[in-house]
Write a protein that holds these residues in place. Structure first.
Motif, PDB file in Angstrom:
ATOM      1  N   ASP A   1      -0.100   1.097  -4.319  1.00 13.43           N
ATOM      2  CA  ASP A   1      -1.448   1.655  -4.402  1.00 13.43           C
ATOM      3  C   ASP A   1      -1.411   3.114  -4.828  1.00 13.43           C
ATOM      4  O   ASP A   1      -0.511   3.876  -4.444  1.00 13.43           O
ATOM      5  CB  ASP A   1      -2.153   1.529  -3.053  1.00 13.43           C
ATOM      6  CG  ASP A   1      -3.584   2.018  -3.130  1.00 13.43           C
ATOM      7  OD1 ASP A   1      -4.414   1.312  -3.712  1.00 13.43           O
ATOM      8  OD2 ASP A   1      -3.859   3.133  -2.631  1.00 13.43           O
TER       9      ASP A   1
ATOM     10  N   HIS B   1      -4.564  -2.883  -0.550  1.00 17.34           N
ATOM     11  CA  HIS B   1      -4.082  -2.707   0.820  1.00 17.34           C
ATOM     12  C   HIS B   1      -3.212  -3.872   1.282  1.00 17.34           C
ATOM     13  O   HIS B   1      -2.596  -3.801   2.337  1.00 17.34           O
ATOM     14  CB  HIS B   1      -5.283  -2.543   1.766  1.00 17.34           C
ATOM     15  CG  HIS B   1      -4.940  -2.014   3.115  1.00 17.34           C
ATOM     16  ND1 HIS B   1      -5.143  -2.737   4.277  1.00 17.34           N
ATOM     17  CD2 HIS B   1      -4.383  -0.837   3.497  1.00 17.34           C
ATOM     18  CE1 HIS B   1      -4.746  -2.010   5.315  1.00 17.34           C
ATOM     19  NE2 HIS B   1      -4.271  -0.868   4.866  1.00 17.34           N
TER      20      HIS B   1
ATOM     21  N   ARG C   1     -14.112   4.368  -6.255  1.00 17.91           N
ATOM     22  CA  ARG C   1     -12.652   4.492  -6.287  1.00 17.91           C
ATOM     23  C   ARG C   1     -12.033   4.234  -4.919  1.00 17.91           C
ATOM     24  O   ARG C   1     -10.823   4.367  -4.763  1.00 17.91           O
ATOM     25  CB  ARG C   1     -12.265   5.892  -6.766  1.00 17.91           C
ATOM     26  CG  ARG C   1     -12.818   6.258  -8.130  1.00 17.91           C
ATOM     27  CD  ARG C   1     -12.226   5.429  -9.226  1.00 17.91           C
ATOM     28  NE  ARG C   1     -10.820   5.733  -9.458  1.00 17.91           N
ATOM     29  CZ  ARG C   1     -10.019   5.065 -10.269  1.00 17.91           C
ATOM     30  NH1 ARG C   1     -10.486   4.008 -10.913  1.00 17.91           N
ATOM     31  NH2 ARG C   1      -8.765   5.423 -10.435  1.00 17.91           N
ATOM     32  N   TRP C   2     -12.855   3.863  -3.929  1.00 15.64           N
ATOM     33  CA  TRP C   2     -12.328   3.606  -2.591  1.00 15.64           C
ATOM     34  C   TRP C   2     -11.804   2.173  -2.451  1.00 15.64           C
ATOM     35  O   TRP C   2     -11.374   1.777  -1.379  1.00 15.64           O
ATOM     36  CB  TRP C   2     -13.412   3.864  -1.543  1.00 15.64           C
ATOM     37  CG  TRP C   2     -13.878   5.297  -1.508  1.00 15.64           C
ATOM     38  CD1 TRP C   2     -13.322   6.354  -2.166  1.00 15.64           C
ATOM     39  CD2 TRP C   2     -14.999   5.813  -0.801  1.00 15.64           C
ATOM     40  NE1 TRP C   2     -14.017   7.503  -1.905  1.00 15.64           N
ATOM     41  CE2 TRP C   2     -15.058   7.208  -1.073  1.00 15.64           C
ATOM     42  CE3 TRP C   2     -15.957   5.255   0.046  1.00 15.64           C
ATOM     43  CZ2 TRP C   2     -16.032   8.031  -0.531  1.00 15.64           C
ATOM     44  CZ3 TRP C   2     -16.939   6.071   0.581  1.00 15.64           C
ATOM     45  CH2 TRP C   2     -16.972   7.440   0.299  1.00 15.64           C
ATOM     46  N   ARG C   3     -11.853   1.414  -3.513  1.00 21.55           N
ATOM     47  CA  ARG C   3     -11.359   0.027  -3.476  1.00 21.55           C
ATOM     48  C   ARG C   3      -9.851   0.051  -3.727  1.00 21.55           C
ATOM     49  O   ARG C   3      -9.411   0.184  -4.867  1.00 21.55           O
ATOM     50  CB  ARG C   3     -12.079  -0.818  -4.525  1.00 21.55           C
ATOM     51  CG  ARG C   3     -13.577  -0.900  -4.293  1.00 21.55           C
ATOM     52  CD  ARG C   3     -14.283  -1.611  -5.434  1.00 21.55           C
ATOM     53  NE  ARG C   3     -15.714  -1.723  -5.191  1.00 21.55           N
ATOM     54  CZ  ARG C   3     -16.583  -2.249  -6.036  1.00 21.55           C
ATOM     55  NH1 ARG C   3     -16.158  -2.718  -7.205  1.00 21.55           N
ATOM     56  NH2 ARG C   3     -17.864  -2.313  -5.738  1.00 21.55           N
ATOM     57  N   ARG C   4      -9.096  -0.095  -2.670  1.00 24.09           N
ATOM     58  CA  ARG C   4      -7.655   0.083  -2.769  1.00 24.09           C
ATOM     59  C   ARG C   4      -6.907  -1.249  -2.678  1.00 24.09           C
ATOM     60  O   ARG C   4      -7.461  -2.262  -2.230  1.00 24.09           O
ATOM     61  CB  ARG C   4      -7.138   1.015  -1.661  1.00 24.09           C
ATOM     62  CG  ARG C   4      -7.864   2.310  -1.489  1.00 24.09           C
ATOM     63  CD  ARG C   4      -8.095   3.079  -2.771  1.00 24.09           C
ATOM     64  NE  ARG C   4      -6.909   3.223  -3.607  1.00 24.09           N
ATOM     65  CZ  ARG C   4      -6.915   3.752  -4.815  1.00 24.09           C
ATOM     66  NH1 ARG C   4      -8.042   4.189  -5.341  1.00 24.09           N
ATOM     67  NH2 ARG C   4      -5.810   3.854  -5.506  1.00 24.09           N
TER      68      ARG C   4
ATOM     69  N   ALA D   1     -11.284  -3.156   0.209  1.00 26.07           N
ATOM     70  CA  ALA D   1      -9.885  -3.268  -0.204  1.00 26.07           C
ATOM     71  C   ALA D   1      -9.494  -4.698  -0.576  1.00 26.07           C
ATOM     72  O   ALA D   1     -10.124  -5.671  -0.169  1.00 26.07           O
ATOM     73  CB  ALA D   1      -8.969  -2.771   0.919  1.00 26.07           C
TER      74      ALA D   1
ATOM     75  N   PHE E   1     -11.338  10.417  -7.366  1.00 27.88           N
ATOM     76  CA  PHE E   1     -11.015   9.700  -6.144  1.00 27.88           C
ATOM     77  C   PHE E   1     -12.168   9.733  -5.155  1.00 27.88           C
ATOM     78  O   PHE E   1     -12.361   8.821  -4.356  1.00 27.88           O
ATOM     79  CB  PHE E   1      -9.759  10.293  -5.485  1.00 27.88           C
ATOM     80  CG  PHE E   1      -9.553   9.822  -4.076  1.00 27.88           C
ATOM     81  CD1 PHE E   1      -9.196   8.518  -3.817  1.00 27.88           C
ATOM     82  CD2 PHE E   1      -9.739  10.682  -3.005  1.00 27.88           C
ATOM     83  CE1 PHE E   1      -9.015   8.074  -2.521  1.00 27.88           C
ATOM     84  CE2 PHE E   1      -9.558  10.251  -1.705  1.00 27.88           C
ATOM     85  CZ  PHE E   1      -9.194   8.944  -1.458  1.00 27.88           C
TER      86      PHE E   1
ATOM     87  N   ALA F   1      -4.982   7.696  -8.202  1.00 30.27           N
ATOM     88  CA  ALA F   1      -5.946   8.706  -7.743  1.00 30.27           C
ATOM     89  C   ALA F   1      -5.807   9.931  -8.629  1.00 30.27           C
ATOM     90  O   ALA F   1      -4.870  10.715  -8.482  1.00 30.27           O
ATOM     91  CB  ALA F   1      -5.698   9.049  -6.286  1.00 30.27           C
TER      92      ALA F   1
ATOM     93  N   VAL G   1      -3.283   5.562  -3.918  1.00 36.07           N
ATOM     94  CA  VAL G   1      -3.498   6.514  -2.836  1.00 36.07           C
ATOM     95  C   VAL G   1      -2.397   6.395  -1.788  1.00 36.07           C
ATOM     96  O   VAL G   1      -1.806   7.391  -1.367  1.00 36.07           O
ATOM     97  CB  VAL G   1      -4.879   6.305  -2.179  1.00 36.07           C
ATOM     98  CG1 VAL G   1      -5.027   7.161  -0.922  1.00 36.07           C
ATOM     99  CG2 VAL G   1      -5.981   6.644  -3.167  1.00 36.07           C
TER     100      VAL G   1
ATOM    101  N   TYR H   1       0.844  -1.193   0.000  1.00 33.31           N
ATOM    102  CA  TYR H   1       0.000   0.000   0.000  1.00 33.31           C
ATOM    103  C   TYR H   1       0.883   1.248   0.000  1.00 33.31           C
ATOM    104  O   TYR H   1       0.679   2.163  -0.780  1.00 33.31           O
ATOM    105  CB  TYR H   1      -0.917  -0.026   1.225  1.00 33.31           C
ATOM    106  CG  TYR H   1      -1.873   1.141   1.311  1.00 33.31           C
ATOM    107  CD1 TYR H   1      -2.901   1.283   0.384  1.00 33.31           C
ATOM    108  CD2 TYR H   1      -1.765   2.085   2.318  1.00 33.31           C
ATOM    109  CE1 TYR H   1      -3.790   2.348   0.458  1.00 33.31           C
ATOM    110  CE2 TYR H   1      -2.645   3.156   2.406  1.00 33.31           C
ATOM    111  CZ  TYR H   1      -3.654   3.283   1.476  1.00 33.31           C
ATOM    112  OH  TYR H   1      -4.523   4.347   1.549  1.00 33.31           O
TER     113      TYR H   1
END
Length: 398
Positions: free
Chosen positions: A74, A117, A112-115, A333, A107, A102, A76, A44
């Motif tokens: 990642d 991690h 788009r919050w699926r990172r 994530a 973002f 991002a 972000v 990440y």
């Protein structure tokens, strides 16, 4: 601290418990310096200051020897690499890809919050490293670009055995998907189709046994990590210790902890006291009353930042990985945890956690919590509501 366990049975695993970047980065550098064919790394955060530079240099040394080196960071957590490091990587052949960059206001869209991690590293299908530790110096505080007075508390494991093949397969699958997207954007349809064929290969994880790689993604493994936790907690008989940097479990997982405590299992939670982000810390505190009323012991770690995502149950079962017990990890994530039924490893992890509780944490007093001021109650309730609203925006049920 390191704990090494050797299993003599066929298809067995050799595992080491690694505490902090001090243990992990040293072991990774040794493995990378011995690599002959391939190094795959996902993280990440990749920060190049301090000990992070040691890992970066090991990656470059491997590439210079002709080893295939593939790194995914990642969009972000890391974003684009610093120009000087990107140039050095490119010169020696270290391939770097950014997962879900991002870009602009996109973002802020919940989709788009699926990172990415998870923190995984495979070297030559010989060893896999898995845990919660970013490529980030133990003493570096990225929020203020300063140094911590004590090292961040976090864990990883190294594993040798059949699990390595499963880890390599899931990493290769993600790499193929990223490559397919790159080729489509460049309008190279032939290369994109080749990459997609590699990405569509079905992922075969090891059958249930003593040691497993448990994944969470948004396709085939949406709830595997949470179900694994619930099953282990439901089978507990004596003792549960959970350390989670970000703690806001959903109803079913919270109920499993409550039921365990009510049937006489000693349940201890080690959570952030010196927090990194205000909102999730205060949202977690909104849950304390219900948990402590059932007999759950809650400890807040103040010695430094707590970044661990681990659990030990009955001194026999353990998990070490990247997944927190919060909506970000359990709903959105990509995560990876190693789960093992191994008394020696479990007891080594338990001893480390008990030491952290006794030497670096403060128990939350139920009486003081119940009688905290109205301002604190309001802040906790507002933080919880905002976190739940964020989950609602993703369209998930939690």
């Amino acid at each position: 601290m390191e704990c090494t366990v050797n299993h003599a049975r066929a298809h067995s695993h050799e595992m080491r418990l690694l505490t902090g970047g001090v243990d992990l980065f040293a072991a990774m550098v040794v493995a990378m310096d011995a690599a002959q064919h391939e190094v795959l790394l996902e993280t990440y955060i990749f920060a190049f200051a301090g000990a992070g530079a040691d890992v970066a240099h090991a990656l470059m040394r491997a590439a210079q020897r002709g080893v295939r080196v593939c790194v995914v960071v990642d969009g972000v957590g890391t974003g684009e690499l610093p120009a000087v490091w990107a140039d050095q990587f490119a010169q020696v052949g270290v391939q770097v890809r950014v997962y879900a960059p991002a870009v602009g206001l996109g973002f802020w869209l919940p989709s788009r919050w699926r990172r990415l991690h998870r923190k995984l590293c495979v070297v030559d299908t010989t060893v896999v490293f898995c845990g919660g530790i970013n490529i980030l110096d133990d003493y570096l505080d990225p929020h203020v670009q300063g140094l911590l007075t004590a090292p961040r508390l976090d864990y990883a494991v190294s594993v040798r055995g059949p699990l390595v093949v499963a880890a390599r397969a899931t990493m290769a699958q993600l790499w193929s998907r990223i490559e397919a997207v790159r080729e489509l954007r460049s309008q190279d349809l032939g290369s994109a189709l080749d990459a997609l064929r590699g990405a569509k290969q079905r992922l075969h994880l090891p059958a249930r046994g003593e040691t497993q790689l448990v994944l969470r993604d948004n396709v085939r493994h949406r709830a595997h990590i949470e179900r694994t936790y619930r099953k282990a907690i439901g089978a507990s008989r004596q003792d549960i210790i959970v350390a989670s940097a970000y703690f806001f479990p959903g109803l079913r997982l919270r109920r499993a902890l409550l039921m365990a405590a009510r049937r006489g299992v000693r349940v201890r939670l080690l959570l952030q006291g010196q927090y990194e982000y205000f909102l999730p810390y205060r949202a977690a505190r909104q849950l304390y009353g219900q948990l402590m009323a059932a007999g759950v012991e809650i400890y807040e770690y103040h010695a430094s930042y707590l970044h661990a995502k681990v659990a030990v149950i009955d001194g026999k079962w353990l998990t070490v990985g990247s997944s927190n017990l919060d909506p970000f990890s359990l709903l959105l994530a990509r995560e990876a945890n190693v789960v093992a039924h191994d008394a020696q490893m479990a007891q080594a992890l338990q001893a480390s956690l008990v030491s952290a509780i006794e030497q670096g944490a403060v128990r939350v007093d139920p009486h003081a919590y119940l009688h905290r001021g109205w301002r604190e109650r309001a802040v906790d309730a507002l933080a919880s509501a905002l976190l739940r609203f964020g989950v609602f925006l993703t369209g998930k049920r939690y």
